[in-house]
Enzyme design. Structure first.
Site, mmCIF file in Angstrom:
data_model
loop_
_atom_site.group_PDB
_atom_site.id
_atom_site.type_symbol
_atom_site.label_atom_id
_atom_site.label_comp_id
_atom_site.label_asym_id
_atom_site.label_seq_id
_atom_site.Cartn_x
_atom_site.Cartn_y
_atom_site.Cartn_z
ATOM 1 N N HIS A 22 -9.481 -4.645 -1.502
ATOM 2 C CA HIS A 22 -8.991 -3.339 -1.953
ATOM 3 C C HIS A 22 -8.045 -2.781 -0.905
ATOM 4 O O HIS A 22 -6.983 -2.257 -1.223
ATOM 5 C CB HIS A 22 -10.174 -2.394 -2.181
ATOM 6 C CG HIS A 22 -9.779 -1.006 -2.576
ATOM 7 N ND1 HIS A 22 -9.320 -0.067 -1.666
ATOM 8 C CD2 HIS A 22 -9.769 -0.379 -3.788
ATOM 9 C CE1 HIS A 22 -9.049 1.067 -2.291
ATOM 10 N NE2 HIS A 22 -9.316 0.904 -3.580
ATOM 11 N N GLY A 23 -8.442 -2.853 0.350
ATOM 12 C CA GLY A 23 -7.574 -2.488 1.446
ATOM 13 C C GLY A 23 -7.711 -1.073 1.967
ATOM 14 O O GLY A 23 -7.290 -0.780 3.088
ATOM 15 N N ASP A 24 -8.303 -0.174 1.185
ATOM 16 C CA ASP A 24 -8.491 1.217 1.627
ATOM 17 C C ASP A 24 -9.776 1.758 1.007
ATOM 18 O O ASP A 24 -9.798 2.835 0.411
ATOM 19 C CB ASP A 24 -7.285 2.067 1.219
ATOM 20 C CG ASP A 24 -7.253 3.424 1.931
ATOM 21 O OD1 ASP A 24 -8.027 3.626 2.872
ATOM 22 O OD2 ASP A 24 -6.440 4.283 1.532
ATOM 23 N N LEU A 25 -10.835 0.995 1.179
ATOM 24 C CA LEU A 25 -12.084 1.284 0.470
ATOM 25 C C LEU A 25 -12.978 2.193 1.303
ATOM 26 O O LEU A 25 -13.854 1.749 2.032
ATOM 27 C CB LEU A 25 -12.801 -0.034 0.141
ATOM 28 C CG LEU A 25 -13.971 0.070 -0.837
ATOM 29 C CD1 LEU A 25 -13.534 0.647 -2.175
ATOM 30 C CD2 LEU A 25 -14.631 -1.295 -1.033
ATOM 31 N N ASN A 41 -12.122 7.069 -2.059
ATOM 32 C CA ASN A 41 -11.361 6.251 -2.999
ATOM 33 C C ASN A 41 -12.234 5.570 -4.051
ATOM 34 O O ASN A 41 -11.883 4.507 -4.567
ATOM 35 C CB ASN A 41 -10.517 5.214 -2.254
ATOM 36 C CG ASN A 41 -9.248 5.815 -1.686
ATOM 37 O OD1 ASN A 41 -8.864 6.927 -2.033
ATOM 38 N ND2 ASN A 41 -8.584 5.084 -0.808
#
Length: 292
Positions: A199-202, A206
């Site tokens: 996901h990269g920005d979990l 978010n």
């Protein structure tokens, strides 16, 4: 308030995408983070969620978010809103997506969340990286492919950001040297694992409880990286329920020493936050680096 001309542009974009005439009846501002203006629009075909930002300041941001949402949706592991339309109206870029209503949590919400994330992480490819740069927050996230996670993490994540922080006088020479020293140690610290779809920005801001009672995630910064990056990110800013981590660990146990690598994985988002929000993250970064 949303400009009338912008409403006309959005109506046209949605009409073309959905193959039905869309008329916007109301555009209500809603909370959606610090970067974008966000609205819930009411139309003759139902509600949609709209993001707006400055097209010149953040070129391709929504194009990359649109692609990232579709990539994560395609693996059918976690629930995500469907992106529907994007484009530019005047000085604004816009992204229109499905409006997700909040539901009541299913009894095993956290367990399902952890297992679903582990399924997403099993999606792999040859190299760490992604087809081109995208964004984490308002910072460009570079994704030059490498077949080594330590090389990818050093050259695409830690070194560019610590040098940017130094140039902006947010970090001193000692902190730069500490990051460089850590980067030389990364091959010994990370056991080899295949690239995982992240996901990269979990973090806790978010995700929400979706209409199906399961976790619905959004605002991704997608790339293929080390799966411990997503898990370390979840532990920042409050962390997730412990049942999430237990379920993930049961579904796909992490390699030995993962606890000692949490701080290393958190360095990237901490550097991003120092660059975006100021030097008060300096001490958090220094505390992680002191162990190395």
């Amino acid at each position: 308030m949303m400009d009338e001309n912008l409403q006309i542009q959005l109506s046209a974009a949605l009409s073309e995408q959905l193959k039905v005439k869309i008329h916007i009846n109301e555009a209500k501002s809603v909370h959606g983070g610090d970067i974008n203006e966000t609205f819930r629009i009411a139309t003759n075909e139902g509600y949609y969620f709209v993001k707006l930002n400055d097209a010149k300041r953040y070129p391709e941001m929504f194009t990359q978010e649109y692609a990232g949402l579709n990539m994560l949706r395609s693996v059918k592991a976690l629930t995500l809103p469907q992106p529907l339309a994007l484009g530019q109206a005047g000085s604004y870029s816009f992204l229109v997506m499905q409006f997700m209503t909040k539901g009541a949590t299913i009894p095993d919400f956290w367990e399902d969340f952890g297992i679903s994330l582990s399924r997403q992480h099993r999606v792999t490819q040859k190299n760490f990286g992604y087809p081109g740069p995208n964004y984490l927050g308002t910072l460009k996230q570079y994704n030059t492919p490498y077949n080594s996670w330590p090389v990818f993490y050093a050259f695409n994540r830690l070194l560019p950001l610590i040098r940017m922080a130094y140039d902006q006088q947010l970090a001193d020479k000692q902190l730069v040297q500490q990051v460089e020293r850590l980067c030389r140690q990364l091959p010994q610290l990370f056991p080899a694992e295949p690239p995982a779809l992240l996901h990269g920005d979990l973090w806790s801001g978010n995700f929400m409880v979706g209409p199906n009672g399961k976790a619905c995630v959004f605002d991704p910064a997608v790339y293929y990286g080390h799966r411990e990056m997503d898990l370390a990110m979840t532990r920042l800013f409050g962390g997730f329920d412990n049942r999430f981590y237990q379920a993930y660990q049961q579904a796909w146990p992490l390699a030995t020493g993962w606890q000692q690598r949490i701080g290393i994985c958190q360095l990237y988002p901490l550097l991003v936050h120092m660059l975006l929000f100021g030097g008060h993250y300096y001490n958090d970064i220094r505390d992680v680096l002191q162990a190395f």
